[in-house]
Enzyme design. Structure first.
Site, PDB file in Angstrom:
ATOM      1  N   HIS A  60      11.917  17.025 -24.179  1.00 23.05           N
ATOM      2  CA  HIS A  60      10.987  16.134 -23.460  1.00 23.05           C
ATOM      3  C   HIS A  60      11.637  14.759 -23.328  1.00 23.05           C
ATOM      4  CE1 HIS A  60       6.517  14.619 -23.110  1.00 23.05           C
ATOM      5  NE2 HIS A  60       7.309  14.055 -22.213  1.00 23.05           N
ATOM      6  N   HIS A  62      12.874  11.567 -20.254  1.00 21.17           N
ATOM      7  CA  HIS A  62      12.823  11.027 -18.892  1.00 21.17           C
ATOM      8  C   HIS A  62      14.103  10.224 -18.667  1.00 21.17           C
ATOM      9  CE1 HIS A  62       8.362  11.808 -18.482  1.00 21.17           C
ATOM     10  NE2 HIS A  62       8.457  11.715 -19.800  1.00 21.17           N
ATOM     11  N   ARG A  64      15.099   9.144 -15.790  1.00 20.38           N
ATOM     12  CA  ARG A  64      14.770   8.137 -14.770  1.00 20.38           C
ATOM     13  C   ARG A  64      15.630   8.200 -13.501  1.00 20.38           C
ATOM     14  NH1 ARG A  64       9.842   6.875 -16.731  1.00 20.38           N
ATOM     15  NH2 ARG A  64       9.829   5.336 -18.421  1.00 20.38           N
ATOM     16  N   GLU A 145       6.084  21.623 -15.083  1.00 23.60           N
ATOM     17  CA  GLU A 145       5.211  20.709 -15.807  1.00 23.60           C
ATOM     18  C   GLU A 145       3.904  20.519 -15.058  1.00 23.60           C
ATOM     19  OE1 GLU A 145       5.919  19.565 -18.884  1.00 23.60           O
ATOM     20  OE2 GLU A 145       7.691  20.846 -18.728  1.00 23.60           O
ATOM     21  N   ASP A 305      10.087  12.363 -25.983  1.00 20.72           N
ATOM     22  CA  ASP A 305       9.457  11.681 -24.846  1.00 20.72           C
ATOM     23  C   ASP A 305      10.205  10.383 -24.547  1.00 20.72           C
ATOM     24  OD1 ASP A 305       7.767  11.131 -22.743  1.00 20.72           O
ATOM     25  OD2 ASP A 305       6.135  10.363 -23.990  1.00 20.72           O
ATOM     26  N   HIS A 309      12.068   1.653 -20.511  1.00 19.39           N
ATOM     27  CA  HIS A 309      11.830   0.607 -19.518  1.00 19.39           C
ATOM     28  C   HIS A 309      12.770  -0.546 -19.828  1.00 19.39           C
ATOM     29  CE1 HIS A 309       8.096   2.384 -17.851  1.00 19.39           C
ATOM     30  NE2 HIS A 309       7.964   2.873 -19.072  1.00 19.39           N
TER      31      HIS A 309
END
Length: 444
Positions: A60, A62, A64, A145, A305, A309
């Site tokens: 899991h 990201h 980006r 997902e 996860d 940012h």
């Protein structure tokens, strides 16, 4: 003759520890050899006194890329993964654009080529338009997902009927559907009642009740549709209890994250925006219940996860706590945070391998090449020295987030080498060589 021979280490698989030497050829574990048995190799690695683990599989994350590369991209994210002992990253489909069609999946695969430092499996999103599913299946993403709350309308399945109908579309398909448990009605109702924008308002909009109802809905819908599902991160006592009572009715697995095993809602006071993500952090009682479930073997997978940012995005001023961009980095710290649990005695090294290597590899269709140290498997290997301690530091993080919430934490061992398909890619905390990662797809 082997390409490489790793001698003297203690091998750690999900089923226990063993002594043996590892012969590597053509990127695979060619043979496991009795300690000290004669063998010829082009290179010999001395792992005496050290543990050898299969590379971790983060189910899991990201990365980006595409569209959000100011936050992370394939290169920076997989660099962080390599330094953290994660040799396979399973990348979520929530980029710009979301990975909803076969063409978008193919474009993303092409975009990653030559830029990834570890292997990457791509996940596709289920949209309200179910027609792309058959062509997506042809490209063998590691999972699909399905989202039940807090996403754009095109990807929102907010009722039992919607979830069940979506899962029926996968009838007979050899795949896995990841379900993020939530309840859009509770989110909407809570936000209408409380517009203060406080941390408490954010927590109340995504309470344990929403998580538990999302888990129950996913399980009963999966049972009805005979679908294979994976429940995304849970972190509440009510969620754990719901999972424990209902998990047997469907072909299902569940995950949590390191942050949910260590931090509570009280930690928002110190770290604030840097810890803001969904689901919200819970009470100490919830964390205790989650840790108990982990120790009892009720949690199948621990994933990160990883959702970075930029520092500027996290530091900006927002009207409401809920408006702060949600997510934090985690790929580089998955191994040390799990080792912290080993240091505490909550789990043992084989448990770490089970939850972070074997189970995610098997569940996401990579179980014949990833997640174990065994003949025929990819030689994705970690060498861990228990005689040296290591400290997690924000200054060492290579993710574009530029920080870790685990800054300053110490563990009683050190990752000294990482091998990807037989080639050393990390040595003593530094990347070695050019990007060698490949896109991996679901095994048929």
């Amino acid at each position: 003759m082997f390409d490489t021979l790793i001698r003297g280490g203690t091998l750690v698989n999900a089923d226990g520890l063993s002594r043996g030497d590892i012969g590597i050829a053509a990127g695979k574990v060619a043979a496991l050899i009795a300690p000290g048995e004669a063998a010829e190799a082009g290179a010999v690695v001395d792992a005496s006194g050290r543990f050898i683990l299969p590379g971790l599989v983060d189910a899991h994350a990201h990365l980006r890329d595409p569209g959000l590369t100011h936050r992370e991209d394939f290169s920076s994210g997989t660099h962080a993964a390599a330094l953290g002992g994660v040799t396979t990253v399973l990348d979520m489909p929530t980029d710009e654009p979301w990975t909803a069609t076969a063409e978008q999946l193919a474009d993303k695969m092409a975009l990653a080529e030559g830029r990834i430092h570890v292997d990457v499996g791509l996940q596709a999103v289920v949209s309200r338009d179910l027609s792309p599913i058959s062509r997506l299946l042809d490209r063998a993403p590691v999972s699909f997902e399905l989202f039940t709350a807090d996403v754009p309308d095109a990807f929102l399945f907010d009722t039992l009927d919607a979830v069940a109908e979506a899962l029926k579309a996968f009838a007979g398909a050899d795949t896995l559907i990841g379900v993020s448990p939530g309840d859009q009605s509770i989110l909407a109702g809570s936000m209408a009642r409380d517009r203060t924008g406080t941390i408490a308002a954010f927590q109340n909009s995504r309470p344990p009740l929403a998580e538990a109802n999302g888990i129950a809905r996913a399980l009963v819908a999966a049972a009805s549709a005979e679908a294979r599902i994976h429940v995304r991160q849970i972190n509440s006592e009510l969620g754990v209890e719901t999972w424990s009572r209902l998990r047997g009715i469907a072909d299902a697995s569940v995950e949590t994250t390191p942050q949910n095993l260590f931090f509570t809602a009280q930690d928002y006071e110190a770290q604030g925006a840097n810890l803001k993500a969904s689901p919200p952090l819970r009470s100490p009682h919830d964390v205790d219940a989650l840790r108990a479930a982990l120790g009892a073997g009720l949690i199948d997978i621990v994933a990160t996860d990883h959702a970075p940012h930029t520092p500027a995005e996290k530091a900006a001023t927002y009207t409401a706590f809920a408006d702060i961009p949600g997510g934090m980095p985690g790929l580089q710290t998955l191994l040390p945070t799990m080792l912290r649990l080993v240091d505490e005695g909550l789990i043992a090294l084989p448990d770490l391998v089970r939850m972070c290597s074997k189970n995610p590899a098997e569940r996401f269709g990579l179980g014949r090449r990833k997640g174990r140290i065994a003949a025929g498997y990819d030689a994705d290997l970690l060498i861990l020295d228990p005689r040296q301690s290591s400290t997690i530091a924000s200054a060492d993080q290579v993710s574009r987030a530029g920080y870790t919430p685990f800054d300053g934490w110490t563990v009683k061992s050190r990752l000294t080498s990482v091998f990807l398909r037989g080639r050393e890619i990390v040595r003593n905390g530094r990347l070695v060589g050019s990007a060698q990662g490949k896109i991996v797809t679901r095994e048929s």
